[in-house]
Design an enzyme around this catalytic site. Structure first.
Site, PDB file in Angstrom:
ATOM      1  CD  GLU A  73       8.759  69.019  20.528  1.00  0.00           C
ATOM      2  OE1 GLU A  73       7.957  69.449  21.362  1.00  0.00           O
ATOM      3  OE2 GLU A  73       8.733  67.846  20.093  1.00  0.00           O
ATOM      4  CD  GLU A  82      -0.685  69.152  20.869  1.00  0.00           C
ATOM      5  OE1 GLU A  82      -1.122  68.060  20.434  1.00  0.00           O
ATOM      6  OE2 GLU A  82      -0.609  69.425  22.085  1.00  0.00           O
ATOM      7  CG  ASN A 129       5.285  67.181  31.987  1.00  0.00           C
ATOM      8  OD1 ASN A 129       6.093  66.773  32.809  1.00  0.00           O
ATOM      9  ND2 ASN A 129       4.983  66.504  30.896  1.00  0.00           N
TER      10      ASN A 129
END
Length: 226
Positions: A73, A82, A129
């Site tokens: 990740e 990201e 989230n």
């Protein structure tokens, strides 16, 4: 005497159930560097160890799975944003309001111009989230109003990763040795059921080397994607 034996028994149960998973700094470092990433910092090791307890991780095998997923990740614990996104407003249209499931992230309750792309060592996405993690960590709506703090704060990067694992991955794994279950819990819609096989295979390759670095018995098991 019977009471003494009962107290000793209960004490041993408490010690057994609350025991911290033991991963040495050398094992942690080899888990990272054996996957061709640079040596992690002392602070990262400390964050990892703290995250094991916070993430509900109870076995060394699960700790190895956790680290393998972190490596994938975050590109070896190097990227907390990201790929292709940057700053508080990057990738503004990638996680739109239409996909949210929390009312706090919809309509006038959604902060204008704030982007909820992936941040942290396990990249947290979607405003819903962020607000759930924020509330669970006792931060109120801080992560909703300032999602980029997850990328800029080392502690928050670890905290949200541990929260995500405990909330979405730990129970899905259920004590199993099937690594694929963790990938399915993290990114199943995009990488399981035959999709983006190269990504799920890469996660498992990281795991095989962490498995060895952690000196676990047996062989790593890939199944669990389907």
């Amino acid at each position: 005497m019977k009471h003494l034996h009962l107290i000793m028994f209960l004490s041993s149960v408490i010690l057994t159930t609350s025991a911290q998973v033991q991963v040495t700094q050398n094992e942690f470092e080899r888990g990272v560097t054996s996957n061709s990433f640079s040596k992690p910092s002392q602070k990262q090791y400390n964050g990892f160890i703290k995250s094991l307890k916070a993430g509900g991780i109870t076995t060394k095998m699960e700790a190895a799975m956790f680290l393998a997923q972190l490596l994938h990740e975050s590109a070896g614990l190097k990227k907390k944003r990201e790929e292709g996104c940057s700053g508080p407003n990057g990738c503004a249209n990638k996680y739109p309001e239409s996909g949210e499931w929390r009312s706090e992230c919809q309509g006038s309750s959604r902060p204008p111009g704030v982007s909820y792309y992936g941040r942290g060592y396990i990249q947290l996405t979607w405003c819903s989230n962020y607000i759930q993690a924020s509330q669970a960590l006792g931060k109120g709506d801080k992560l909703k109003s300032s999602p980029d703090s997850v990328a800029t704060s080392e502690d928050l990067s670890w905290s949200v990763s541990a929260w995500y694992w405990k909330t979405n991955v730990h129970d899905a794994l259920g004590g199993s040795d099937k690594f694929g279950l963790t990938t399915k819990a993290i990114n199943g819609k995009l990488e399981c059921n035959g999709q983006n096989l190269n990504q799920s295979k890469q996660r498992f390759r990281y795991y095989t080397k962490v498995f060895s670095a952690f000196k676990l018995n047996g062989k790593p098991v890939e199944s669990g994607y389907y």
